[in-house]
Scaffold this motif. Structure first.
Motif, mmCIF file in Angstrom:
data_model
loop_
_atom_site.group_PDB
_atom_site.id
_atom_site.type_symbol
_atom_site.label_atom_id
_atom_site.label_comp_id
_atom_site.label_asym_id
_atom_site.label_seq_id
_atom_site.Cartn_x
_atom_site.Cartn_y
_atom_site.Cartn_z
ATOM 1 N N CYS A 199 0.814 -1.223 0.000
ATOM 2 C CA CYS A 199 0.000 0.000 0.000
ATOM 3 C C CYS A 199 0.844 1.268 0.000
ATOM 4 O O CYS A 199 0.294 2.365 -0.099
ATOM 5 C CB CYS A 199 -0.937 0.020 1.208
ATOM 6 N N LEU A 200 2.134 1.146 0.112
ATOM 7 C CA LEU A 200 2.997 2.319 0.168
ATOM 8 C C LEU A 200 3.213 2.899 -1.227
ATOM 9 O O LEU A 200 3.500 2.178 -2.175
ATOM 10 C CB LEU A 200 4.347 1.951 0.787
ATOM 11 N N VAL A 201 3.060 4.238 -1.336
ATOM 12 C CA VAL A 201 3.345 4.950 -2.581
ATOM 13 C C VAL A 201 4.648 5.723 -2.464
ATOM 14 O O VAL A 201 5.551 5.566 -3.285
ATOM 15 C CB VAL A 201 2.197 5.902 -2.959
ATOM 16 N N ALA A 202 4.762 6.567 -1.440
ATOM 17 C CA ALA A 202 5.959 7.388 -1.277
ATOM 18 C C ALA A 202 6.016 7.885 0.158
ATOM 19 O O ALA A 202 5.017 7.906 0.877
ATOM 20 C CB ALA A 202 5.949 8.573 -2.248
ATOM 21 N N PHE A 203 7.213 8.316 0.558
ATOM 22 C CA PHE A 203 7.399 8.934 1.871
ATOM 23 C C PHE A 203 8.625 9.836 1.802
ATOM 24 O O PHE A 203 9.499 9.665 0.951
ATOM 25 C CB PHE A 203 7.539 7.895 2.994
ATOM 26 N N THR A 204 8.660 10.791 2.714
ATOM 27 C CA THR A 204 9.777 11.731 2.746
ATOM 28 C C THR A 204 10.990 11.081 3.406
ATOM 29 O O THR A 204 10.901 10.015 4.025
ATOM 30 C CB THR A 204 9.375 13.004 3.491
#
Length: 333
Positions: free
Chosen positions: A243-248
């Protein structure tokens, strides 16, 4: 009395004239000097201001890591994301501007727009993109006309398109593999390795993530509903794998074993869940492509059974034969 009135009037006229002459000699020169000084200073200040034509200064060109020189694109006015569940993005290009996009993503481009497919920095850069889920080659779109051209890009899977400014997040955003759709020409793709072997093996995103580094904007893909979560210092978020798309860059990415024996066997989430720890921003997707593909593959019949049955005839001919058989049955009855 008439003589006295005439004398008085004459004296008053003489006094008034002398007073006006004295006022003009003493006050007016000073006032005139001040007016001239004010006018001069006003003219100097006005001339020091930039002209109307000088207000619109040309944008400074920037150079990418592989030596491409171009004018940055103002995506605030040049880009538009259209659609609902399956979105596309249209971008207007002016002369000396370059848009870098994933090869094979173009839907259409107007007259004057040219596409140049390269390795974008050599085979080493192409290998990095391959390891992060992209293609080895990238496509550079530029406009060679005198006005503006348009490029329209789509996704390989029904997806939402998310625009992010990398400068606003410290110059680096980490994404899932294959998330990038297009970006400014000053954005580079680097490999972001997971810190633990178990995270890469069970985290659902693989051992190598996609790090977007540089200055400018990026457009990334997300399946289903798109969710943004801002995590505070030390705040932890558990998500399902995929479910992860992006993160800082400030977010810690790890996995954690699912608690409870029944949860592992019957919960449907597997043995591990992905954990994200703040501070930072996280973007999630409600319908991961891998999950949908797995569901489709699970419902496809496997080997054995009837197998392949050839169909003789086709189209309207098959329908006609079937109709004749039914008529024959009807006559027999």
């Amino acid at each position: 009395q008439g003589l006295s009135l005439t004398v008085t009037t004459s004296m008053a006229y003489i006094i008034t004239r002398r007073t006006a002459t004295a006022f003009s000699r003493s006050i007016l020169p000073s006032l005139h000097h001040r007016i001239r000084g004010f006018s001069s200073s006003h003219i100097i200040q006005s001339s020091s201001l930039p002209s109307r034509s000088g207000d619109q200064l040309p944008l400074q060109q920037t150079t990418s890591s592989d030596g491409v020189v171009a004018t940055p694109i103002n995506f605030d006015v040049a880009s538009a994301i259209e659609g609902q569940e399956s979105q596309i993005v249209t971008i207007m290009l002016e002369p000396n501007q370059i848009l870098r996009a994933e090869s094979g993503a173009m839907m259409y481009m107007t007259e004057g727009v040219e596409m140049n497919t390269t390795a974008g920095g050599g085979m080493s850069a192409g290998f990095k993109r391959l390891m992060t889920g992209q293609n080895v080659f990238i496509s550079d779109y530029s406009y060679k006309g005198t006005d503006r051209g348009t490029v329209c890009l789509g996704t390989d899977f029904p997806s939402k398109i998310l625009r992010l400014n990398v400068d606003e997040y410290g110059g680096k955003i980490v994404c899932q593999q294959g998330a990038l759709l297009c970006a400014s020409h000053t954005i580079d793709i680097e490999m972001e390795f997971t810190k633990k072997f178990s995270t890469g093996f069970f985290g659902g995103e693989g051992f190598v993530l996609q790090a977007l580094i540089g200055s400018g904007d990026v457009f990334v893909k997300a399946g289903g509903t798109l969710i943004r979560r801002d995590l505070d210092e030390g705040e932890e978020l558990k998500i399902s794998s995929g479910c992860l798309v992006a993160f800082t860059s400030g977010v810690e990415y790890d996995i954690q074993m699912m608690q409870g024996f029944k949860n592992v066997l019957f919960g449907g989430e597997g043995l591990f869940v992905t954990t994200l720890k703040g501070p930072g921003t996280v973007w999630l997707q409600g319908q991961p492509p891998q999950r949908m593909i797995s569901e489709i593959a699970r419902r496809v019949p496997s080997g054995g059974g009837i197998g392949f049955v050839p169909v003789i005839g086709g189209g309207s001919g098959g329908s006609g034969e079937g109709g004749g058989a039914e008529e024959g049955d009807g006559e027999g009855n």
